[in-house]
Design an enzyme around this catalytic site. Structure first.
Site, PDB file in Angstrom:
ATOM      1  N   LYS A   8      -0.736  10.864   1.178  1.00 34.53           N
ATOM      2  CA  LYS A   8       0.160  10.370   0.123  1.00 34.53           C
ATOM      3  C   LYS A   8      -0.344  10.769  -1.266  1.00 34.53           C
ATOM      4  O   LYS A   8       0.415  11.266  -2.095  1.00 34.53           O
ATOM      5  CB  LYS A   8       0.291   8.838   0.220  1.00 34.53           C
ATOM      6  CG  LYS A   8       0.861   8.344   1.532  1.00 34.53           C
ATOM      7  CD  LYS A   8       1.078   6.845   1.528  1.00 34.53           C
ATOM      8  CE  LYS A   8      -0.225   6.051   1.379  1.00 34.53           C
ATOM      9  NZ  LYS A   8      -1.146   6.264   2.510  1.00 34.53           N
ATOM     10  N   ARG A  66      17.198  15.650  12.598  1.00 39.48           N
ATOM     11  CA  ARG A  66      17.318  16.997  12.040  1.00 39.48           C
ATOM     12  C   ARG A  66      18.589  17.182  11.228  1.00 39.48           C
ATOM     13  O   ARG A  66      18.718  18.165  10.499  1.00 39.48           O
ATOM     14  CB  ARG A  66      17.278  18.035  13.162  1.00 39.48           C
ATOM     15  CG  ARG A  66      15.987  18.003  13.968  1.00 39.48           C
ATOM     16  CD  ARG A  66      15.957  19.061  15.049  1.00 39.48           C
ATOM     17  NE  ARG A  66      16.054  20.405  14.506  1.00 39.48           N
ATOM     18  CZ  ARG A  66      16.083  21.521  15.262  1.00 39.48           C
ATOM     19  NH1 ARG A  66      16.042  21.411  16.572  1.00 39.48           N
ATOM     20  NH2 ARG A  66      16.164  22.704  14.696  1.00 39.48           N
ATOM     21  N   ASP A  80      -2.097   3.865  -4.407  1.00 35.55           N
ATOM     22  CA  ASP A  80      -2.816   2.938  -3.539  1.00 35.55           C
ATOM     23  C   ASP A  80      -2.152   1.562  -3.468  1.00 35.55           C
ATOM     24  O   ASP A  80      -1.805   1.094  -2.398  1.00 35.55           O
ATOM     25  CB  ASP A  80      -4.286   2.790  -3.973  1.00 35.55           C
ATOM     26  CG  ASP A  80      -5.095   2.032  -2.935  1.00 35.55           C
ATOM     27  OD1 ASP A  80      -5.009   2.395  -1.743  1.00 35.55           O
ATOM     28  OD2 ASP A  80      -5.778   1.066  -3.293  1.00 35.55           O
ATOM     29  N   HIS A 111       0.862  -1.186   0.000  1.00 37.47           N
ATOM     30  CA  HIS A 111       0.000   0.000   0.000  1.00 37.47           C
ATOM     31  C   HIS A 111       0.893   1.229   0.000  1.00 37.47           C
ATOM     32  O   HIS A 111       1.761   1.384   0.867  1.00 37.47           O
ATOM     33  CB  HIS A 111      -0.896   0.000   1.236  1.00 37.47           C
ATOM     34  CG  HIS A 111      -1.685   1.266   1.404  1.00 37.47           C
ATOM     35  ND1 HIS A 111      -2.685   1.641   0.532  1.00 37.47           N
ATOM     36  CD2 HIS A 111      -1.597   2.254   2.334  1.00 37.47           C
ATOM     37  CE1 HIS A 111      -3.190   2.789   0.928  1.00 37.47           C
ATOM     38  NE2 HIS A 111      -2.539   3.187   2.015  1.00 37.47           N
TER      39      HIS A 111
END
Length: 322
Positions: A163, A247, A181, A142
């Protein structure tokens, strides 16, 4: 449990543009199950100990010349043993004339006989590349697969995280959609994964509040692509204030798909973040890393915090001018 895949011989014939000399049954019903293709030189010399009958057999100029030089009784015996293993097909290359004994034996044992105008090496390259894709181990995940600056980016995450909306924004910015999908992922080599969309949902994309749209019809042919190598996995997840996100980019995450480890990034999602631009930068940064440049390492080295790492040399020095 490992699933074995097959491809109809008719599809192989169409892909390699082969001429049918003898087809005892409909090529659609003859299934090829091995991605390995064989030149039966040792078999024609009489060595069949490790001969595999599930491979397509290729007879080129060398094999044809060797057959012609054999005594008639030996030639017939070797060809009979070769064809009696019932390979999916026997293919003659370079438009070579069909040996009458070979044609008779293919008719006797109900084996398909084909011919190609290509050289033997050229035909082998075409068949191996095609069969490696068609018979590759595969899974369906998926997610969304999109090409960004030539990099195949697989977006994964829970339903509703954004998404598809991000993919549409990337398509509007000139990138190309491969699958939405459901992404069918194939391992086509020991290092390469290729993704595509199932045929029945290709080019379609779901947008909550709008419904299903066809990206090819709305944005044009340049906005879609059938397949793409997967270079980077991006895990999208809702922003968690309790979680500490990387980060600097010094830590390398990977995701294992079909035994191949792909670089992975985790991108937190919250209102106000322009995910399309973030993914574009991630794609370009991933390409730079593959070329040997790591911005985080260079910054830490400039700050004197990574003195133990060697100074980039060779091609990496090109980056020092920028």
């Amino acid at each position: 449990m490992t699933r074995n895949f097959s491809v109809p011989l008719a599809k192989v014939i169409k892909e390699a543009m082969l001429e049918i000399i003898h087809a005892p049954q409909d090529p659609e019903t003859v299934m090829v199950t091995s991605s390995e293709v064989n030149r039966p030189g040792l078999a024609l010399a009489g060595y069949f100990d490790y001969f595999s009958g599930d491979r397509i057999q290729i007879i080129g100029k060398s094999e044809s010349g060797f057959i012609e030089d054999l005594p008639e009784d030996v030639r017939n015996a070797r060809l009979e043993e070769l064809v009696s293993h019932k390979p999916p097909a026997v293919i003659l290359t370079r438009s070579l004339p069909v040996p009458p004994e070979l044609l008779a034996l293919c008719e006797k044992h109900q084996v398909t006989l084909l011919r190609s105008a290509d050289s033997t090496s050229g035909l082998l390259a075409v068949l191996i590349a095609f069969l490696n894709v068609e018979l590759a181990p595969r899974i369906t995940r998926h997610g969304v697969l999109i090409e960004v600056y030539g990099e195949g980016i697989l977006l994964v995450g829970d339903s509703g995280v954004g998404k598809s909306e991000t993919a549409i924004e990337l398509v509007k910015r000139g990138h190309r959609l491969i699958a939405d999908d459901a992404v069918e992922i194939r391992r086509v080599s020991a290092k390469t994964l290729v993704g595509s969309a199932p045929d029945n949902i290709r080019h379609f994309i779901e947008l909550r509040g709008i419904g299903i749209v066809n990206a090819r019809r709305i944005f044009g042919m340049g906005a879609v692509k059938v397949t793409e190598k997967i270079d980077l996995v991006i895990q999208m997840e809702p922003w968690d204030n309790e979680k500490v996100y990387d980060r600097m980019g010094l830590e390398s995450e990977t995701m294992d798909l079909l035994g191949i480890k792909l670089p992975q990034l985790t991108i937190p999602v919250k209102p106000g973040r322009n995910l399309a631009i973030i993914i574009e930068v991630a794609a370009m940064n991933n390409r730079q890393k593959k070329m040997g440049y790591n911005a985080a390492q260079e910054l830490m080295r400039n700050l004197g915090m990574l003195d133990d790492l060697p100074t980039p040399t060779g091609a990496d020095n090109e980056w020092q001018r920028f």
